[in-house]
Design an enzyme around this catalytic site. Structure first.
Site, mmCIF file in Angstrom:
data_model
loop_
_atom_site.group_PDB
_atom_site.id
_atom_site.type_symbol
_atom_site.label_atom_id
_atom_site.label_comp_id
_atom_site.label_asym_id
_atom_site.label_seq_id
_atom_site.Cartn_x
_atom_site.Cartn_y
_atom_site.Cartn_z
ATOM 1 C CE LYS A 82 -3.872 1.793 2.613
ATOM 2 N NZ LYS A 82 -4.896 1.410 3.709
ATOM 3 C CB SER A 155 -8.361 2.700 3.312
ATOM 4 O OG SER A 155 -7.037 2.984 3.522
ATOM 5 C CB SER A 179 -8.949 0.263 5.422
ATOM 6 O OG SER A 179 -10.080 1.295 5.326
#
Length: 466
Positions: A82, A155, A179
């Site tokens: 991420k 997210s 998320s």
């Protein structure tokens, strides 16, 4: 099987092929980079593709393995993280226009540990602005590979989409209110939210420090076990990281769950929950029972009060996290994140203390609850597979946000570990998931239960119709 046809394998499967010499890390990496180039223009899961770095790491892994140096099941395997995890010399924007040009001068601990394990970093995955609810207006949200009209999750949406679509073998996500779990459910992948502090947050953009968790998003519980074994553990750079030794999570997976006490709160699991989700949870309970688990009807502590205070607590902590740039550069923020920060800056100390008292009381009740059961089984969310249009209007309905957070935010408030597992499909063919929750630091039990469930079912092996 050529490297071009391996993109949907589980991480542990491709790792075995790499170790045996049947698959070349370099060929595999090039095949996934080509797949990203071919498909991600539509899916929008990557914020940045690190092609040169990936090929370099794959070449190093291939040379090491050829010499008999094997670092473990991540060695030579292409993964992604991420885009809030600092990556040295690589843009790390956290979904924010204000940080679009930011290139850290060091790696986050999780990126450093993945590299030390020999993993190949394909790139950084897209996320909502600052890891809150909505994407910045300048960013096109990642697209659910099962159906473009359905939600891809909040997210960590890029992580869920890329893992589901065969654009990486696994990814890292973060979870503050759900998320890891929402995008895992939406995209049909397995998501593990570890105990708060089990994984270091050093070098990770914060949304809300006391609520943020970093964890793996994968194709199976076994894959999650392989990654958690690498990224978990104490860290001198993060004083909140747990000090306990890290077990080999893969080693205990085959022990099964015979005799494990599984709590089922029928009222909690059905109130305000759609029928598809209810069926998936009920079916999961039946599978767990068939595997030898002891099913117990329980009354879980009401999450209502703690869900109500999640947003203001998150708001205060987000305001602190953004103190250096807000309000000085407020005009560069999108409306959702800006509104959250403004709400946090206006909250009184009196109201904040009431929130903290509510949180501590709930933590105590949950700790007591887990004296009598080992696992809790609950829905991943109230709706099996909401559309993007439905989620876009969520904020307009009073109580809708609390309804969405009901099965996720309480376990960020307690720091409890959870695993999200694919458990079925809607009539339209969209994935549905459920959660298991355990005591702090019992990720091994969650992974063992998830693995046992996945040996008995094949929901996690279904792939989107790309």
């Amino acid at each position: 099987m050529s490297a071009d046809n391996l993109h949907y394998l589980e991480l542990v499967d491709v790792a075995r092929r790499i170790r045996s010499g049947a698959v070349s890390p370099v060929a595999l990496t090039r095949a996934l980079l080509a797949r990203i180039e071919r498909l991600d223009g539509n899916l929008k899961s990557y914020a940045t593709v690190t092609a040169d770095l990936a090929v370099k790491q794959a070449q190093q892994a291939e040379a090491e393995i050829a010499r008999g140096v094997y670092r473990g099941p991540l060695h030579g395997v292409p993964i992604a993280v991420k885009d809030l995890c600092y990556t040295k010399g690589v843009p790390t924007a956290a979904g924010m226009a204000i940080h679009a040009a930011f290139k850290p001068d060091h790696d986050s601990t999780v990126v450093e540990r993945l590299a030390a394990a020999g993993a190949v970093l394909l790139g950084k995955l897209q996320l909502t602005e600052g890891a809150f609810a909505d994407h910045h207006p300048s960013i096109t949200p990642p697209v659910n590979p099962w159906d473009k009209d359905h939600w891809s999750g909040a997210s960590s949406s890029g992580s869920g989409v890329a893992t589901a679509a065969g654009l990486c073998f696994a990814s890292l996500g973060s979870d503050t209110g759900g998320s890891i779990r929402f995008p895992s459910a939406a995209n049909g992948v397995t998501g593990l939210k570890p105990t708060w502090g089990r994984v270091s947050r050093y070098g990770v953009f914060a949304l809300a420090d006391s609520l943020d968790h970093i964890g793996p998003m994968t194709r199976s519980a076994a894959d999650a076990a392989a990654i958690l074994s690498v990224i978990a553990g104490a860290d001198a750079n993060d004083p909140t990281a747990r000090q306990e030794a890290v077990p080999n999570y893969l080693a205990g997976l085959e022990r099964g769950i015979r005799g494990v006490r599984v709590g089922v709160d029928r009222s909690l699991n059905t109130t305000g929950v759609d029928k598809d989700m209810v069926k998936v949870v009920d079916d999961a309970v039946a599978v767990l029972q068939s595997l030898g688990a002891e099913i117990r009807d329980v009354a879980f502590p009401s999450p209502d009060a703690v869900v109500k205070v999640w947003v203001p607590l998150c708001a205060v902590e987000t305001a602190v996290a953004h103190e250096a740039t807000f309000p000085a550069q407020a005009d560069q923020y999108g409306p959702a994140l800006r509104g959250l920060i403004e709400a946090g800056r206006s909250l009184s100390a009196f109201d904040l203390d009431k929130i903290l008292i509510t949180r501590e009381a709930f933590r105590g009740r949950v700790a007591a609850f887990f004296q009598d059961v080992d696992l809790l089984v609950i829905p991943a969310q109230y709706a099996a597979s909401p559309t993007t249009a439905t989620m876009a209007t969520l904020g307009q309905d009073e109580g809708a946000i609390e309804k969405l957070l009901r099965f996720t935010a309480p376990f960020d408030m307690t720091g409890s570990p959870t695993i999200t597992l694919p458990g079925g499909f809607t009539a339209k063919g969209l994935p549905i998931a459920f959660q298991l929750v355990s005591r702090h630091m019992e990720e091994d039990l969650l992974l063992r239960a998830g693995h046992a469930y996945q040996l008995a079912t094949d929901w996690h092996k279904r792939r989107p119709p790309m």
